[in-house]
Design an enzyme around this catalytic site. Structure first.
Site, PDB file in Angstrom:
ATOM      1  CB  ALA A  66     -43.602  66.347 -24.528  1.00 41.17           C
ATOM      2  N   GLY A 111     -39.786  63.961 -21.996  1.00 39.91           N
ATOM      3  CA  GLY A 111     -40.495  64.541 -20.856  1.00 39.91           C
ATOM      4  C   GLY A 111     -40.706  63.557 -19.718  1.00 39.91           C
ATOM      5  CD  GLU A 114     -37.254  67.045 -20.401  1.00 37.58           C
ATOM      6  OE1 GLU A 114     -38.257  66.676 -21.051  1.00 37.58           O
ATOM      7  OE2 GLU A 114     -36.605  68.061 -20.694  1.00 37.58           O
ATOM      8  CD  GLU A 134     -36.147  65.586 -25.272  1.00 39.04           C
ATOM      9  OE1 GLU A 134     -35.036  65.010 -25.301  1.00 39.04           O
ATOM     10  OE2 GLU A 134     -36.918  65.526 -24.315  1.00 39.04           O
TER      11      GLU A 134
HETATM   12  N1  CAA Z   1     -46.133  61.345 -28.067  1.00 39.62           N
HETATM   13  C1  CAA Z   1     -47.273  60.937 -28.644  1.00 39.62           C
HETATM   14  N2  CAA Z   1     -47.572  59.651 -28.892  1.00 39.62           N
HETATM   15  C2  CAA Z   1     -46.664  58.734 -28.538  1.00 39.62           C
HETATM   16  C3  CAA Z   1     -45.442  59.075 -27.961  1.00 39.62           C
HETATM   17  C4  CAA Z   1     -45.186  60.453 -27.700  1.00 39.62           C
HETATM   18  N3  CAA Z   1     -44.078  60.886 -27.094  1.00 39.62           N
HETATM   19  N4  CAA Z   1     -44.734  57.955 -27.738  1.00 39.62           N
HETATM   20  C5  CAA Z   1     -45.492  56.924 -28.194  1.00 39.62           C
HETATM   21  N5  CAA Z   1     -46.652  57.407 -28.682  1.00 39.62           N
HETATM   22  C6  CAA Z   1     -47.754  56.626 -29.257  1.00 39.62           C
HETATM   23  C7  CAA Z   1     -47.408  56.144 -30.646  1.00 39.62           C
HETATM   24  O1  CAA Z   1     -47.645  57.174 -31.589  1.00 39.62           O
HETATM   25  C8  CAA Z   1     -48.354  54.984 -30.799  1.00 39.62           C
HETATM   26  O2  CAA Z   1     -49.635  55.495 -31.080  1.00 39.62           O
HETATM   27  P1  CAA Z   1     -50.566  54.733 -32.181  1.00 39.62           P
HETATM   28  O3  CAA Z   1     -50.790  53.346 -31.589  1.00 39.62           O
HETATM   29  O4  CAA Z   1     -51.801  55.561 -32.221  1.00 39.62           O
HETATM   30  O5  CAA Z   1     -49.786  54.688 -33.431  1.00 39.62           O
HETATM   31  C9  CAA Z   1     -48.401  54.406 -29.393  1.00 39.62           C
HETATM   32  O6  CAA Z   1     -47.938  55.427 -28.512  1.00 39.62           O
HETATM   33  C10 CAA Z   1     -47.474  53.218 -29.210  1.00 39.62           C
HETATM   34  O7  CAA Z   1     -46.188  53.612 -29.649  1.00 39.62           O
HETATM   35  P2  CAA Z   1     -45.327  52.757 -30.694  1.00 39.62           P
HETATM   36  O8  CAA Z   1     -46.219  52.032 -31.622  1.00 39.62           O
HETATM   37  O9  CAA Z   1     -44.322  53.675 -31.286  1.00 39.62           O
HETATM   38  O10 CAA Z   1     -44.633  51.714 -29.698  1.00 39.62           O
HETATM   39  P3  CAA Z   1     -43.229  50.991 -29.905  1.00 39.62           P
HETATM   40  O11 CAA Z   1     -43.147  49.964 -28.841  1.00 39.62           O
HETATM   41  O12 CAA Z   1     -43.030  50.574 -31.295  1.00 39.62           O
HETATM   42  O13 CAA Z   1     -42.135  52.146 -29.608  1.00 39.62           O
HETATM   43  C11 CAA Z   1     -41.182  53.984 -28.384  1.00 39.62           C
HETATM   44  C12 CAA Z   1     -42.043  52.708 -28.333  1.00 39.62           C
HETATM   45  C13 CAA Z   1     -39.730  53.626 -28.711  1.00 39.62           C
HETATM   46  C14 CAA Z   1     -41.240  54.635 -27.006  1.00 39.62           C
HETATM   47  C15 CAA Z   1     -41.731  54.924 -29.455  1.00 39.62           C
HETATM   48  O14 CAA Z   1     -43.128  55.077 -29.265  1.00 39.62           O
HETATM   49  C16 CAA Z   1     -41.127  56.290 -29.432  1.00 39.62           C
HETATM   50  O15 CAA Z   1     -40.012  56.471 -29.912  1.00 39.62           O
HETATM   51  N6  CAA Z   1     -41.839  57.296 -28.869  1.00 39.62           N
HETATM   52  C17 CAA Z   1     -41.396  58.647 -28.831  1.00 39.62           C
HETATM   53  C18 CAA Z   1     -40.322  58.836 -27.777  1.00 39.62           C
HETATM   54  C19 CAA Z   1     -39.831  60.266 -27.806  1.00 39.62           C
HETATM   55  O16 CAA Z   1     -39.266  60.720 -28.780  1.00 39.62           O
HETATM   56  N7  CAA Z   1     -40.028  61.004 -26.699  1.00 39.62           N
HETATM   57  C20 CAA Z   1     -39.628  62.382 -26.596  1.00 39.62           C
HETATM   58  C21 CAA Z   1     -40.767  63.267 -26.968  1.00 39.62           C
HETATM   59  S1  CAA Z   1     -40.289  64.954 -27.150  1.00 39.62           S
HETATM   60  C22 CAA Z   1     -40.228  65.535 -25.584  1.00 39.62           C
HETATM   61  O17 CAA Z   1     -40.499  64.881 -24.622  1.00 39.62           O
HETATM   62  C23 CAA Z   1     -39.837  66.983 -25.560  1.00 39.62           C
HETATM   63  C24 CAA Z   1     -39.649  67.585 -24.235  1.00 39.62           C
HETATM   64  O18 CAA Z   1     -38.650  67.545 -23.574  1.00 39.62           O
HETATM   65  C25 CAA Z   1     -40.669  68.414 -23.784  1.00 39.62           C
END
Ligand code: CAA
Length: 257
Positions: A66, A111, A114, A134
């Site tokens: 998400a 998400g 999921e 999460e």
């Molecule tokens: N939401 C919003 N933006 C996201 C995102 C997310 N879940 N995942 C990645 N992005 C964005 C980053 O902010 C970044 O944006 P900018 O270029 O503007 O800075 C872009 O995508 C590229 O990401 P990274 O630079 O971080 O890429 P990376 O290769 O270094 O890392 C990654 C990749 C490990 C997937 C890392 O992006 C990450 O950890 N993302 C979040 C993963 C996460 O925690 N997901 C769970 C979300 S909570 C959820 O889903 C709740 C639910 O159940 C409803």
């Protein structure tokens, strides 16, 4: 409908939906969820739907979760509305009457995981990464992960993943039953094309019936679920597919469904 965030290609009833926010690793925000739900509502009325493939744009990510930036400032009420929107949309995907295949081409987190859990098939590239991270963000899975993950991989592994937030690679995802197949990324598209061809070669009503029996039966006690299977099995004998399929076997030819 927002084609900017979801691309749809319909190839003779095999519909491919591509979540198209590669700069945010295809994270699910409200706009994506609304567009996805609108497409799914259209597919519910599709007269010749045979299979659905859902994937993410680009080569790096299926869906990285998400949208964290959008969620950051939400109140509890807003978070509840966001999760409800996602749950409703994911349920529509899950209950499409045809096989739904998640083509997981990279990050499949939160998400995204999921979303994949609501699909009948998950085919992953060998560089895919899975997880429910999460708790690392101070929340719990909110798009169905605490419920569909234990149903898919069992409660022990689900608790491991949702309480540690650790990420697993595609081979571990295969080993625990989270995905059906792992393919080298270069072969992923060909494999999914072969899979859909195989599905298309089977009787469309039988495939729908088999999916319905598994899905509806899972939520019932065993005796009720077996009775459901009997009804759906008997119903097959009211249609032309059973006559054609069994006649083809007896006549030593390929069935023409
Ligand atoms: N939401 C919003 N933006 C996201 C995102 C997310 N879940 N995942 C990645 N992005 C964005 C980053 O902010 C970044 O944006 P900018 O270029 O503007 O800075 C872009 O995508 C590229 O990401 P990274 O630079 O971080 O890429 P990376 O290769 O270094 O890392 C990654 C990749 C490990 C997937 C890392 O992006 C990450 O950890 N993302 C979040 C993963 C996460 O925690 N997901 C769970 C979300 S909570 C959820 O889903 C709740 C639910 O159940 C409803």
């Amino acid at each position: 409908m927002s084609d900017a965030v979801i691309e749809k290609v319909d190839n003779d009833g095999v519909v491919r939906l591509t979540i198209n926010r590669p700069k945010a690793l295809n994270a699910l925000n409200s706009e994506v969820l609304s567009a996805l739900e609108a497409h799914l509502m259209e597919l519910e009325a599709h007269p010749h739907l045979r299979a659905v493939i859902i994937t993410g744009a680009g080569e790096k990510s299926f869906v990285a979760g998400a949208d964290i930036a959008e969620m950051r400032d939400k109140t509890p009420e807003e978070a509840r509305a966001f999760a409800s929107q996602a749950l409703r949309t994911i349920k529509r995907l899950e209950t499409l009457p045809v096989p739904v295949v998640a083509l997981v081409n990279g990050f499949c987190l939160g998400g995204g995981c999921e979303l994949a859990l609501a699909c009948d098939w998950a085919v992953a590239s060998d560089n895919a990464v899975f997880g429910q991270p999460e708790v690392l963000l101070g929340v719990i899975p909110g798009f169905g992960g605490t419920q569909r993950l234990p149903r898919r991989v069992g409660p022990a592994m689900a608790l491991d993943l949702v309480t540690t937030g650790r990420k697993i690679d595609a081979n571990e995802a295969l080993r625990i039953g989270l995905v059906n197949r792992v393919m080298p990324q270069a072969e992923l598209e060909d494999y999914v094309a072969e899979l859909t061809k195989q599905l298309m070669g089977n009787g469309p009503q039988s495939v729908r019936g088999a999916k319905q029996a598994v899905h509806d039966g899972m939520d019932q006690d065993l005796d009720s679920a077996l009775a459901l299977e009997t009804s759906l099995f008997a119903f097959c004998f009211a249609g032309e597919e059973q006559t054609e399929g069994m006649s083809a076997f007896v006549e030593k030819r390929k069935p023409n469904f």
